[in-house]
Write a protein that holds these residues in place. Structure first.
Motif, PDB file in Angstrom:
ATOM      1  N   SER A 186      20.168  -6.005  -9.646  1.00  8.95           N
ATOM      2  CA  SER A 186      20.441  -6.721  -8.393  1.00  8.95           C
ATOM      3  C   SER A 186      19.235  -7.524  -7.920  1.00  8.95           C
ATOM      4  O   SER A 186      19.351  -8.375  -7.045  1.00  8.95           O
ATOM      5  N   LEU A 187      18.059  -7.252  -8.474  1.00  6.47           N
ATOM      6  CA  LEU A 187      16.864  -8.000  -8.073  1.00  6.47           C
ATOM      7  C   LEU A 187      16.654  -9.245  -8.924  1.00  6.47           C
ATOM      8  O   LEU A 187      15.876 -10.127  -8.587  1.00  6.47           O
ATOM      9  N   ILE A 188      17.350  -9.292 -10.057  1.00  4.71           N
ATOM     10  CA  ILE A 188      17.114 -10.360 -11.032  1.00  4.71           C
ATOM     11  C   ILE A 188      17.543 -11.728 -10.508  1.00  4.71           C
ATOM     12  O   ILE A 188      16.819 -12.709 -10.599  1.00  4.71           O
ATOM     13  N   GLY A 215       2.416 -10.642  -3.202  1.00  3.03           N
ATOM     14  CA  GLY A 215       2.952  -9.299  -2.985  1.00  3.03           C
ATOM     15  C   GLY A 215       4.174  -9.030  -3.844  1.00  3.03           C
ATOM     16  O   GLY A 215       4.344  -7.947  -4.389  1.00  3.03           O
ATOM     17  N   ARG A 216       5.003 -10.055  -3.989  1.00  4.38           N
ATOM     18  CA  ARG A 216       6.209  -9.872  -4.814  1.00  4.38           C
ATOM     19  C   ARG A 216       5.845  -9.678  -6.274  1.00  4.38           C
ATOM     20  O   ARG A 216       6.462  -8.900  -6.986  1.00  4.38           O
ATOM     21  N   ILE A 253       0.843  -1.191   0.000  1.00  7.00           N
ATOM     22  CA  ILE A 253       0.000   0.000   0.000  1.00  7.00           C
ATOM     23  C   ILE A 253       0.884   1.249   0.000  1.00  7.00           C
ATOM     24  O   ILE A 253       0.644   2.211  -0.730  1.00  7.00           O
ATOM     25  N   ARG A 254       1.959   1.212   0.808  1.00  2.01           N
ATOM     26  CA  ARG A 254       2.860   2.371   0.872  1.00  2.01           C
ATOM     27  C   ARG A 254       3.514   2.620  -0.484  1.00  2.01           C
ATOM     28  O   ARG A 254       3.650   3.747  -0.941  1.00  2.01           O
ATOM     29  N   ILE A 255       3.906   1.527  -1.131  1.00  2.00           N
ATOM     30  CA  ILE A 255       4.552   1.661  -2.439  1.00  2.00           C
ATOM     31  C   ILE A 255       3.573   2.200  -3.476  1.00  2.00           C
ATOM     32  O   ILE A 255       3.893   3.079  -4.274  1.00  2.00           O
ATOM     33  N   LYS A 256       2.355   1.675  -3.436  1.00  2.00           N
ATOM     34  CA  LYS A 256       1.356   2.147  -4.403  1.00  2.00           C
ATOM     35  C   LYS A 256       1.107   3.639  -4.231  1.00  2.00           C
ATOM     36  O   LYS A 256       0.941   4.370  -5.201  1.00  2.00           O
ATOM     37  N   ALA A 257       1.095   4.076  -2.967  1.00  2.00           N
ATOM     38  CA  ALA A 257       0.880   5.492  -2.701  1.00  2.00           C
ATOM     39  C   ALA A 257       2.028   6.309  -3.288  1.00  2.00           C
ATOM     40  O   ALA A 257       1.810   7.319  -3.956  1.00  2.00           O
ATOM     41  N   LEU A 277      11.684   0.702  -1.063  1.00  2.00           N
ATOM     42  CA  LEU A 277      10.589  -0.121  -0.525  1.00  2.00           C
ATOM     43  C   LEU A 277      10.255  -1.279  -1.460  1.00  2.00           C
ATOM     44  O   LEU A 277      10.046  -2.413  -1.034  1.00  2.00           O
ATOM     45  N   LEU A 278      10.213  -0.989  -2.758  1.00  2.00           N
ATOM     46  CA  LEU A 278       9.914  -2.032  -3.734  1.00  2.00           C
ATOM     47  C   LEU A 278      10.976  -3.117  -3.704  1.00  2.00           C
ATOM     48  O   LEU A 278      10.678  -4.309  -3.763  1.00  2.00           O
ATOM     49  N   LYS A 279      12.223  -2.690  -3.608  1.00  2.00           N
ATOM     50  CA  LYS A 279      13.307  -3.662  -3.559  1.00  2.00           C
ATOM     51  C   LYS A 279      13.179  -4.559  -2.329  1.00  2.00           C
ATOM     52  O   LYS A 279      13.368  -5.767  -2.404  1.00  2.00           O
ATOM     53  N   GLN A 280      12.820  -3.933  -1.202  1.00  2.00           N
ATOM     54  CA  GLN A 280      12.647  -4.713   0.030  1.00  2.00           C
ATOM     55  C   GLN A 280      11.552  -5.764  -0.146  1.00  2.00           C
ATOM     56  O   GLN A 280      11.715  -6.916   0.220  1.00  2.00           O
ATOM     57  N   LEU A 281      10.454  -5.332  -0.718  1.00  2.00           N
ATOM     58  CA  LEU A 281       9.317  -6.229  -0.864  1.00  2.00           C
ATOM     59  C   LEU A 281       9.641  -7.386  -1.802  1.00  2.00           C
ATOM     60  O   LEU A 281       9.258  -8.528  -1.574  1.00  2.00           O
TER      61      LEU A 281
END
Ligand code: HEC
Length: 348
Positions: free
Chosen positions: A121-123, A98-99, A63-67, A85-89
């Motif tokens: 780095s997320l790949i 959620g991912r 929700i925080r990321i969408k905002a 935040l997106l990277k954390q999630l």
């Protein structure tokens, strides 16, 4: 990088109160829906409210990321805070879709060139359902450094086997040739594995006798292969695909292996996927959950029925591929796969 320009929607005063009420709703689904809508509206009227949501640590990360995403598209590249935040999630253990949704948000907004490079780095650790979504981020990138880093990350990824080798090749060929040269052995090995699936099925079948059922259950629950993201067994998992609680009573071990190695070969009834092309160039795959006069609700791997306005749909037709990706068998060890099948076979 996919650039989604926001649709210009004139905002009537009477809407504003309704939107504010929705933002303050205690129900996360309502808040989530209004945030999606706001990310498509050109208005800064809600920015202070959106920032307050983003700063509220008691709210779910998504929700925080969408905002944040709803605020930042008006100011060019995604804000640093939203990116972190997106990277954390994305690197969290969240198995509830959620991912996938974080990956979808990331792939749908403008990222700066540096952020595209950082996304590499997320790949490596992306799950089999997120990886194909994340790769969209690189569609517009042409830099040699980004390309080479991407290839290295893909080589180390445990999920790359779900990628269609021909698609991957097409994408990597957009970079300077040096990039594809580096990737070639890897892409070739993916192609070869694709061609050897029949042989692998026969080999695996001959080893189905000695499986460790309790370990198979642990594999399912761990989220390996993302089975739990789409299938329900007892109280665990979600119903994007058929429930598997008693699958052993109607399928043999070989059938099960076949369903995993060749998804969609025999599409389970009631799970015929549709492919929707939208006027703004998106392709969406999923089951049609329900329809109204002006909206189609598409159920995809996030297990949330996405409303799609009929007016935005260009074509809608039966999909030729299953929602279940091929190659999931290669995202785990052979023993894990055999134990998983042994476990499913015993569910009666
Ligand atoms: C993205 C969602 C998704 C994921 C991930 C997924 N599946 Fe599926 N699965 C489906 C869908 C949808 C169907 C039904 C349509 C079809 O057959 O393609 C299906 C069909 C099946 C079937 C056949 C069921 C029947 O009634 O014959 C089996 C068995 C199965 N999946 C097992 C698995 C296992 C094991 C995994 C993990 C390795 C997995 N699935 C991962 C969506 C998924």
């Amino acid at each position: 990088m996919i650039s989604q320009s926001p649709t210009l929607v004139p905002l009537h005063v009477s809407w504003k109160e309704a939107i504010l009420a929705a933002i303050r709703s205690p129900q996360p689904e309502i808040v989530s829906g209004v945030l999606t809508a706001l990310s498509k509206i050109e208005s800064s009227d809600f920015d202070s409210h959106l920032r307050a949501i983003a700063d509220d640590r008691t709210r779910p990360s998504l929700i925080r990321i969408k905002a944040l995403a709803a605020v930042s598209h008006k100011k060019g590249p995604l804000s640093k805070k939203a990116f972190v935040l997106l990277k954390q999630l994305l690197s969290s253990g969240n198995l509830e879709g959620g991912r996938i949704e974080a990956a979808t948000i990331l792939a749908g907004i403008d990222l700066s060139e540096d952020q595209v490079l950082e996304t590499v780095s997320l790949i490596q650790d992306a799950g089999p359902l997120e990886l194909p979504i994340l790769l969209n981020i690189f569609e517009g990138s042409r830099g040699t450094d980004t390309g080479l880093a991407l290839v290295e990350a893909l080589e180390r990824s445990g999920s790359a086997n779900v990628l269609l080798p021909a698609e991957l090749k097409r994408m990597l060929l957009r970079y300077p040739l040096e990039v594809y040269k580096k990737a070639e052995p890897f892409v070739e090995s993916l192609l070869e594995r694709e061609g050897q699936r029949e042989k692998r099925l026969a080999e695996l079948e001959s080893e189905l006798e000695a499986t460790e059922v309790s370990n198979g259950k642990a594999v399912f629950l761990s989220g390996k292969g993302a089975c739990i993201t789409c299938h329900k067994i007892g109280a665990d998992g979600r119903e994007v695909g058929p429930e598997l609680s008693t699958i052993g009573s109607i399928r043999t071990g070989r059938d099960l292996l076949e369903s995993i190695l060749f998804p969609g070969l025999t599409l389970a009834r009631d799970y015929e996927p549709y492919e929707i092309q939208t006027h703004d160039g998106q392709t969406l795959l999923g089951d049609i959950q329900r329809e109204t006069a002006d909206t189609v609700f598409l159920l995809d791997a996030t297990a949330m029925a996405k409303p799609i306005a009929r007016s935005s749909i260009k074509t809608i037709q039966p999909g030729s591929v299953s929602l279940m990706p091929a190659g999931l068998d290669m995202t785990m060890t052979k023993k894990e796969l055999l134990d998983l099948v042994g476990y499913l076979d015993g569910l009666e």
